[in-house]
Design an enzyme around this catalytic site. Structure first.
Site, mmCIF file in Angstrom:
data_model
loop_
_atom_site.group_PDB
_atom_site.id
_atom_site.type_symbol
_atom_site.label_atom_id
_atom_site.label_comp_id
_atom_site.label_asym_id
_atom_site.label_seq_id
_atom_site.Cartn_x
_atom_site.Cartn_y
_atom_site.Cartn_z
ATOM 1 N N CYS A 196 27.714 68.494 -40.377
ATOM 2 C CA CYS A 196 27.180 69.166 -41.549
ATOM 3 C C CYS A 196 27.532 68.332 -42.770
ATOM 4 O O CYS A 196 28.710 68.109 -43.041
ATOM 5 C CB CYS A 196 27.746 70.575 -41.699
ATOM 6 S SG CYS A 196 27.131 71.409 -43.176
ATOM 7 N N ASP A 202 19.077 68.775 -37.164
ATOM 8 C CA ASP A 202 20.493 68.996 -37.450
ATOM 9 C C ASP A 202 21.330 67.804 -37.016
ATOM 10 O O ASP A 202 22.344 67.485 -37.640
ATOM 11 C CB ASP A 202 20.959 70.267 -36.733
ATOM 12 C CG ASP A 202 22.323 70.742 -37.214
ATOM 13 O OD1 ASP A 202 22.765 70.292 -38.280
ATOM 14 O OD2 ASP A 202 22.936 71.560 -36.517
ATOM 15 N N ASN A 213 27.556 68.999 -33.071
ATOM 16 C CA ASN A 213 27.076 70.182 -32.379
ATOM 17 C C ASN A 213 27.468 70.138 -30.905
ATOM 18 O O ASN A 213 27.786 69.078 -30.354
ATOM 19 C CB ASN A 213 25.554 70.242 -32.454
ATOM 20 C CG ASN A 213 25.040 70.496 -33.847
ATOM 21 O OD1 ASN A 213 25.199 71.582 -34.375
ATOM 22 N ND2 ASN A 213 24.410 69.490 -34.433
#
Length: 307
Positions: A247, A22, A256
């Site tokens: 994202c 991620d 994050n």
């Protein structure tokens, strides 16, 4: 560090480290496979037991992770450490199984707008696509993490109603996921809304023991939201070394929750994670050197004397 506990908190928390997947998927520069593999191994050295390693998404959509197969071949997997791999469909699962994956993840959305932007499908169509993937993975004995994005807010739809999130979450969980990770993809949640959603999911039959939280720090609420979730019984928290990530399909999403920031809080509360903050900080500084920019983690900057 001085330790002062608070009542009502768990004695131990599992950190799902999402930096290698991620985190790196949102970088403009492509990190070499050997560096990614070393990153994963350094995270394991620091004590992480769950490290989301890469994604089998088509390189057209996430070119930063086009080397997924090479990375998985390079990583020396250790006993007691789980290395989840994100898979988008049955073909991705087949590739992951061929490479010896023992844990996978699927990525769903709580809103139609984000399902369309991220998966080019409706919410129902995406869940139908995931159903055979989850079933096949469970038949093979794999753990399956179900990500649910946009649980509290969506850049197109705004605030997401709790009943809508609950309805999609229960459908995703019913597919057979062993864990459900609730994503605050654009970082708009606040503690009261976090607790309200957790209450709704528990009332719908999803056990807290199977729920993880995945916060972004867009409005500086990541740690506050995490503490609220822990007080409510959650014991798995997603975080990214150095605060990497965002994202690629939601431009308003910043990084994050930084693992170092989370560890500073958990260590101060006397909550066991098994992760060595000093070793993790060294790893994040090392990776920042490869990325050519400093980490946004405030705890890391303080520990490294970077400001």
């Amino acid at each position: 560090m001085t330790v002062d506990t608070l009542p009502g908190l768990p004695s131990a928390v599992t950190i799902c480290e999402v930096g290698p997947r991620d985190g790196l998927q949102n970088e403009s520069a492509v990190v070499p496979a050997a560096v990614k593999a070393e990153f994963v191994e350094r995270l394991a050295d620091a004590g992480h037991t769950v490290i989301e390693t890469t994604s089998m998404v088509h390189p057209k959509w996430v070119p930063q992770l086009a080397d997924a197969e090479e990375v998985l071949r390079l990583v020396e997997r250790r006993p007691g450490v789980r290395y989840p791999v994100l898979v988008p469909n049955a073909r991705g699962l087949a590739r992951a199984l061929d490479l010896g994956a023992t844990d996978i993840a699927v990525f769903a959305a709580a809103t139609e707008s984000f399902a369309k932007a991220n998966l080019n499908r409706t919410v129902s169509e995406s869940l139908e696509m995931f159903a055979p993937v989850v079933a096949r993975a469970r038949e093979a004995g794999l753990g399956v993490r179900g990500y649910l994005s946009m649980c509290w807010g969506d850049p197109w739809a705004g605030t997401v109603p709790l009943p809508q999130v609950t309805a999609v979450a229960t459908r995703l969980f019913a597919l057979g996921c062993t864990e459900l990770s609730l994503g605050d993809t654009i970082g708009v949640a606040t503690p009261g809304r976090v607790v309200a959603l957790l209450d709704a999911l528990v009332a719908a039959g999803i056990p807290l023991a199977r729920i993880a939280v995945h916060f972004h720090d867009t409005y500086g609420q990541g740690l506050a939201n995490t503490l609220a979730a822990l007080h409510h019984g959650v014991t798995t928290v997603d975080a990214s070394a150095g605060g990497l990530g965002g994202c690629p399909y939601a431009k308003s999403a910043t990084g994050n929750l930084a693992t170092e920031d989370l560890l500073w809080q958990l260590n101060g509360l006397g909550i066991h994670t098994g992760v060595d903050l000093a070793k993790l900080a060294e790893t994040s500084v090392w990776l920042a050197g490869h990325l050519g920019r400093p980490s946004p983690s405030r705890a890391l900057r303080a520990l490294s004397g970077a400001g």
